[in-house]
Design a protein around this motif. Structure first.
Motif, mmCIF file in Angstrom:
data_model
loop_
_atom_site.group_PDB
_atom_site.id
_atom_site.type_symbol
_atom_site.label_atom_id
_atom_site.label_comp_id
_atom_site.label_asym_id
_atom_site.label_seq_id
_atom_site.Cartn_x
_atom_site.Cartn_y
_atom_site.Cartn_z
ATOM 1 N N UNK A 157 -5.581 2.363 19.127
ATOM 2 C CA UNK A 157 -4.675 1.209 19.116
ATOM 3 C C UNK A 157 -3.269 1.572 19.601
ATOM 4 N N UNK A 158 -2.614 0.578 20.178
ATOM 5 C CA UNK A 158 -1.219 0.737 20.607
ATOM 6 C C UNK A 158 -0.341 0.080 19.547
ATOM 7 N N UNK A 159 0.707 0.769 19.141
ATOM 8 C CA UNK A 159 1.589 0.251 18.105
ATOM 9 C C UNK A 159 2.986 0.068 18.690
ATOM 10 N N UNK A 160 3.381 -1.187 18.896
ATOM 11 C CA UNK A 160 4.744 -1.485 19.311
ATOM 12 C C UNK A 160 5.551 -1.752 18.035
ATOM 13 N N UNK A 163 -4.978 0.176 11.032
ATOM 14 C CA UNK A 163 -4.987 0.742 12.379
ATOM 15 C C UNK A 163 -5.990 1.889 12.480
ATOM 16 N N UNK A 164 -6.056 2.704 11.445
ATOM 17 C CA UNK A 164 -7.041 3.798 11.444
ATOM 18 C C UNK A 164 -8.470 3.262 11.503
ATOM 19 N N UNK A 165 -8.708 2.126 10.845
ATOM 20 C CA UNK A 165 -10.041 1.508 10.893
ATOM 21 C C UNK A 165 -10.374 1.078 12.316
ATOM 22 N N UNK A 166 -9.400 0.573 13.039
ATOM 23 C CA UNK A 166 -9.622 0.175 14.433
ATOM 24 C C UNK A 166 -9.889 1.416 15.288
ATOM 25 N N UNK A 222 -11.982 -3.744 30.185
ATOM 26 C CA UNK A 222 -11.679 -2.897 29.037
ATOM 27 C C UNK A 222 -10.852 -3.668 28.024
ATOM 28 N N UNK A 223 -10.820 -3.147 26.802
ATOM 29 C CA UNK A 223 -10.083 -3.839 25.753
ATOM 30 C C UNK A 223 -9.369 -2.830 24.876
ATOM 31 N N UNK A 224 -8.379 -3.327 24.170
ATOM 32 C CA UNK A 224 -7.570 -2.453 23.328
ATOM 33 C C UNK A 224 -6.919 -3.285 22.234
ATOM 34 N N UNK A 225 -6.750 -2.720 21.055
ATOM 35 C CA UNK A 225 -5.983 -3.378 20.001
ATOM 36 C C UNK A 225 -4.515 -3.039 20.191
ATOM 37 N N UNK A 226 -3.672 -4.057 20.088
ATOM 38 C CA UNK A 226 -2.231 -3.856 20.202
ATOM 39 C C UNK A 226 -1.558 -4.449 18.968
ATOM 40 N N UNK A 227 -0.802 -3.623 18.282
ATOM 41 C CA UNK A 227 -0.104 -4.053 17.071
ATOM 42 C C UNK A 227 1.389 -4.210 17.365
ATOM 43 N N UNK A 228 1.970 -5.313 16.874
ATOM 44 C CA UNK A 228 3.406 -5.515 16.950
ATOM 45 C C UNK A 228 3.922 -5.467 15.509
ATOM 46 N N UNK A 229 4.538 -4.375 15.166
ATOM 47 C CA UNK A 229 4.934 -4.145 13.773
ATOM 48 C C UNK A 229 6.456 -4.196 13.667
ATOM 49 N N UNK A 230 6.930 -4.981 12.703
ATOM 50 C CA UNK A 230 8.368 -5.174 12.565
ATOM 51 C C UNK A 230 8.781 -5.200 11.104
ATOM 52 N N UNK A 231 10.042 -4.827 10.861
ATOM 53 C CA UNK A 231 10.580 -4.971 9.512
ATOM 54 C C UNK A 231 11.227 -6.344 9.325
ATOM 55 N N UNK A 232 11.141 -7.179 10.378
ATOM 56 C CA UNK A 232 11.662 -8.542 10.301
ATOM 57 C C UNK A 232 10.591 -9.512 10.783
ATOM 58 N N UNK A 249 -2.400 5.974 16.177
ATOM 59 C CA UNK A 249 -2.406 5.186 17.402
ATOM 60 C C UNK A 249 -1.335 5.679 18.366
ATOM 61 N N UNK A 250 -1.205 4.968 19.484
ATOM 62 C CA UNK A 250 -0.155 5.272 20.454
ATOM 63 C C UNK A 250 1.102 4.551 19.998
ATOM 64 N N UNK A 251 2.096 5.296 19.562
ATOM 65 C CA UNK A 251 3.299 4.730 18.965
ATOM 66 C C UNK A 251 4.362 4.493 20.038
#
Length: 283
Positions: A78-81, A68-71, A16-26, A98-100
């Motif tokens: 998608x998972x959003x860290x 993320x919505x496109x994914x 299985x596969x999943x998109x994982x986003x690492x989002x930061x203000x830095x 996504x999963x926040x």
């Protein structure tokens, strides 16, 4: 037949596969580090990782949310860290569907309650310059590591926190640089060569600093593979030569009571942790 959970894409081979986003203000380093530590517990899932640093405006967050919505439109969730502190930016990211996973939020609130103080909203404090003295110490450590890489300089070994010794291609340089950059430690490294044998003692250059020495070893097969990438079909990379060098190095470590570890299955982070613990070093 395996039934995929909602939001998890199942391939024909059962993986299985999943998109994982690492989002930061830095810089995104903290989000990546903590997020990847969590993802490592799910080896059966292939993660497509996306690091998005410097999301410090609502407009920027809206753009990330659109991606993320496109994914999500591909049938996955998608998972959003995130390590973003702004409530407005977090709200914009939450609209992506996504999963926040807020890696700081709950902990910051707990600390605020415990300390009776409100967390600063200033961006990038952990990976910014911050403490100038500590920052410059790290830069000096990197300069020291570069000067003393692979035995290039024997100057000022007396101030070294640790001297890493090992045969060529056992991981001396990356470990040295990590300890310097991450912890500000003064680290030199010295390559064990044919000229250092068959003497029973440590090489004369580092012998007087035996208490600072830490050895690295590996498996002969792994060393041969690594060296083959550098010098294919050479004596240097032959299994026989690698076996000889590893045996001689380990014998040398044991005779001189130099602590050592096998680097073949360890990451730079793991090796550095073992070295710091063994040598009782503090950053």
């Amino acid at each position: 037949m395996t039934t995929p959970r909602p939001g998890l894409a199942l391939h024909g081979d059962g993986t299985s596969s999943r998109d994982a986003y690492f989002v930061s203000d830095s810089t995104g380093i903290t989000a990546e580090t903590l997020g990847n530590a969590l993802l490592a517990n799910f080896p059966a899932v292939t993660f497509r990782r996306h690091t998005v640093p410097f999301v410090d405006t609502v407009v920027g967050a809206d753009n990330v949310a659109a991606d993320i919505r496109a994914k999500r439109g591909d049938g996955e969730e998608p998972i959003i860290f995130t390590t973003v502190k702004s409530a407005q930016i977090l709200a914009a990211l939450a609209d992506a569907g996504g999963v926040m996973i807020d890696l700081l939020g709950g902990h910051l609130r707990e600390l605020e309650t415990s300390l009776g103080s409100t967390a600063s909203e200033q961006l990038g404090q952990f990976h910014g310059v911050g403490d100038m003295e500590r920052y410059f110490a790290r830069m000096r450590a990197v300069e020291y590591a570069i000067e003393h890489d692979d035995g290039q300089s024997m100057r000022a070994l007396d101030i070294a926190d640790v001297i890493i010794i090992a045969p060529s291609r056992c991981g001396k340089t990356p470990t040295t640089m990590y300890l310097a950059l991450q912890y500000g430690l003064l680290v030199a490294n010295y390559p064990l060569t044919d000229d250092d044998y068959p003497a029973d003692d440590l090489p004369r250059t580092v012998a007087k600093y035996a208490s600072k020495c830490f050895g690295l070893t590996t498996t002969p097969l792994r060393l041969s593979q690594v060296r083959h990438e550098r010098r294919p079909d050479s004596t240097y990379s032959s299994l026989a030569q690698c076996t000889l060098e590893i045996r001689r190095a380990e014998d040398l470590y044991r005779r001189n009571r130099v602590p050592f570890l096998n680097s073949s299955t360890k990451s730079v982070e793991e090796m550095s942790a073992v070295i710091m613990q063994s040598m009782r070093l503090r950053s």
